[in-house]
Design an enzyme around this catalytic site. Structure first.
Site, PDB file in Angstrom:
ATOM      1  N   CYS A   9      -7.132   2.700  -4.049  1.00 35.20           N
ATOM      2  CA  CYS A   9      -6.737   3.857  -3.246  1.00 35.20           C
ATOM      3  C   CYS A   9      -5.803   3.499  -2.086  1.00 35.20           C
ATOM      4  O   CYS A   9      -4.730   4.102  -1.929  1.00 35.20           O
ATOM      5  CB  CYS A   9      -7.983   4.579  -2.731  1.00 35.20           C
ATOM      6  SG  CYS A   9      -8.963   3.680  -1.502  1.00 35.20           S
ATOM      7  N   HIS A  22     -12.356   5.864   1.254  1.00 34.76           N
ATOM      8  CA  HIS A  22     -11.367   6.303   0.264  1.00 34.76           C
ATOM      9  C   HIS A  22     -10.235   7.033   0.973  1.00 34.76           C
ATOM     10  O   HIS A  22     -10.449   7.715   1.975  1.00 34.76           O
ATOM     11  CB  HIS A  22     -12.028   7.233  -0.758  1.00 34.76           C
ATOM     12  CG  HIS A  22     -11.131   7.573  -1.911  1.00 34.76           C
ATOM     13  ND1 HIS A  22     -10.808   6.674  -2.901  1.00 34.76           N
ATOM     14  CD2 HIS A  22     -10.464   8.724  -2.225  1.00 34.76           C
ATOM     15  CE1 HIS A  22     -10.006   7.246  -3.779  1.00 34.76           C
ATOM     16  NE2 HIS A  22      -9.767   8.487  -3.382  1.00 34.76           N
ATOM     17  N   HIS A  40      -4.139  10.714  -5.266  1.00 36.73           N
ATOM     18  CA  HIS A  40      -4.874   9.473  -4.983  1.00 36.73           C
ATOM     19  C   HIS A  40      -5.153   8.688  -6.252  1.00 36.73           C
ATOM     20  O   HIS A  40      -4.973   9.168  -7.370  1.00 36.73           O
ATOM     21  CB  HIS A  40      -6.191   9.800  -4.263  1.00 36.73           C
ATOM     22  CG  HIS A  40      -7.185  10.526  -5.140  1.00 36.73           C
ATOM     23  ND1 HIS A  40      -8.533  10.248  -5.110  1.00 36.73           N
ATOM     24  CD2 HIS A  40      -7.039  11.511  -6.075  1.00 36.73           C
ATOM     25  CE1 HIS A  40      -9.176  11.029  -5.959  1.00 36.73           C
ATOM     26  NE2 HIS A  40      -8.294  11.810  -6.556  1.00 36.73           N
TER      27      HIS A  40
END
Length: 342
Positions: free
Chosen positions: A258, A305, A317
């Site tokens: 990520c 994240h 993402h």
């Protein structure tokens, strides 16, 4: 006359064995009756998602430690190169001092009053005395340089030792974070393996639909980007849609985790940001969820994240192992933690 014998009673040991066997059978039957039912596909998915989140937290710690390790390694190498140069200069100064001492011995090894007594030419003596004074002054200067260089060298060696100790600690943390992440991923895979082939195929199909449903590129529509920089980063990231998620130290161009995706996207746009969610959130201006614009960085799940806001309540993402870079609703990703505008 018939004999009337009492029937032989079973031995105590035999009774004990039979009783224990019966008890064990009852216990097994009871356990079988009360055994937890096999988890459903949705329950497994929820547990797997939790394990992926924990793995990602460990992975971000790993990425941070790796970044710190690389920085420390460069610092240690630079210090050690400097120490080597300083040592070479010190050796040169010592050699020069040795040459001065030799010259001094040759020209002034006898007491000056005795030299004058034996000298046939007073002028020659005065020249030698002047040369001796010059050598003495140069010797003193060289000694000062050597002492200063020794102090500098000692300080640099101490600094190098401190950096090496710090590097050793970081490497240890690196190993622990990597092991923790791998353990979580292995546990997630074990859970997935408890599903039937059909259930696993269904999960994979759901994930594929989520990826394909994102479209080939991000369309900003009527939403203006946070800035020209943010818009460029988002467009760069959109070219990676469909690329696989890859765990740890993966910053593209063909696979990402990520924070690796966000770092890569901003690099393409001409800005350098750090490697992990824990540091990226401190770069730029903190903004509220209601103030989000395309290109802003959005952080989820306790800052484990990150993705790029793509407009319309969506985020671009790299989701988790087995998934692909995609755009999806913020509501399906996890709990909102914070956002920054680079």
């Amino acid at each position: 006359m018939a004999s009337h014998r009492r029937p032989k009673s079973p031995s105590r040991a035999r009774v004990t064995v039979l009783t224990a066997t019966a008890a064990a059978a009852v216990a097994l039957t009871s356990q079988a009756a009360h055994a937890d039912p096999k988890p459903t596909k949705s329950e497994v998915k929820a547990k797997v998602d939790k394990l992926y989140d924990e793995a990602e937290k460990a992975s971000e710690k790993y990425n941070g430690a790796k970044e710190q390790q690389d920085k420390l390694k460069k610092e240690v190498d630079a210090i050690q190169d400097k120490v080597a140069r300083e040592q070479a200069e010190l050796n040169t100064l010592r050699n020069e001092l040795g040459s001065i001492a030799t010259a001094q011995y040759r020209s002034g090894g006898i007491d000056p009053s005795v030299q004058l007594f034996f000298s046939s030419d007073p002028d020659d003596f005065l020249d030698q005395a002047s040369a001796l004074d010059s050598l003495t002054a140069k010797q003193a200067e060289s000694l000062d340089k050597i002492q200063s260089k020794q102090r500098t060298l000692a300080q640099e060696r101490k600094e190098a030792q401190g950096k090496l100790a710090e590097l050793s600690e970081v490497r240890e943390a690196l190993g622990k974070s990597k092991k923790a992440s791998q353990t979580k991923l292995a546990a997630a895979q074990h859970l997935l393996n408890t599903l039937t082939a059909a259930e696993r195929a269904s999960l994979a199909a759901d994930d594929l639909r989520a990826s394909r449903g994102s479209g080939a590129r991000v369309e900003l529509g009527n939403e203006l980007p946070a800035s020209a920089l943010g818009g460029a980063a988002l467009q760069a990231a959109s070219t990676r849609i469909g690329m696989p998620y890859s765990h740890s130290v993966t910053t593209g161009p063909n696979s990402f985790d990520c924070s690796g995706l966000t770092q890569w996207a901003y690099h393409q746009a001409g800005a350098e940001i750090t490697r992990t969610t824990y540091t990226q959130i401190n770069q730029g201006t903190r903004i509220s969820q209601s103030a989000l614009k395309p290109g802003d960085l959005v952080f989820f799940n306790g800052n484990s994240h990150v993705g790029l806001y793509a407009g319309g309540g969506n985020v671009l993402h790299a989701p988790y192992p087995g998934a692909y870079v995609r755009v999806e609703s913020m509501s399906t990703i996890g709990s909102f933690y914070g956002a920054v505008r680079i």
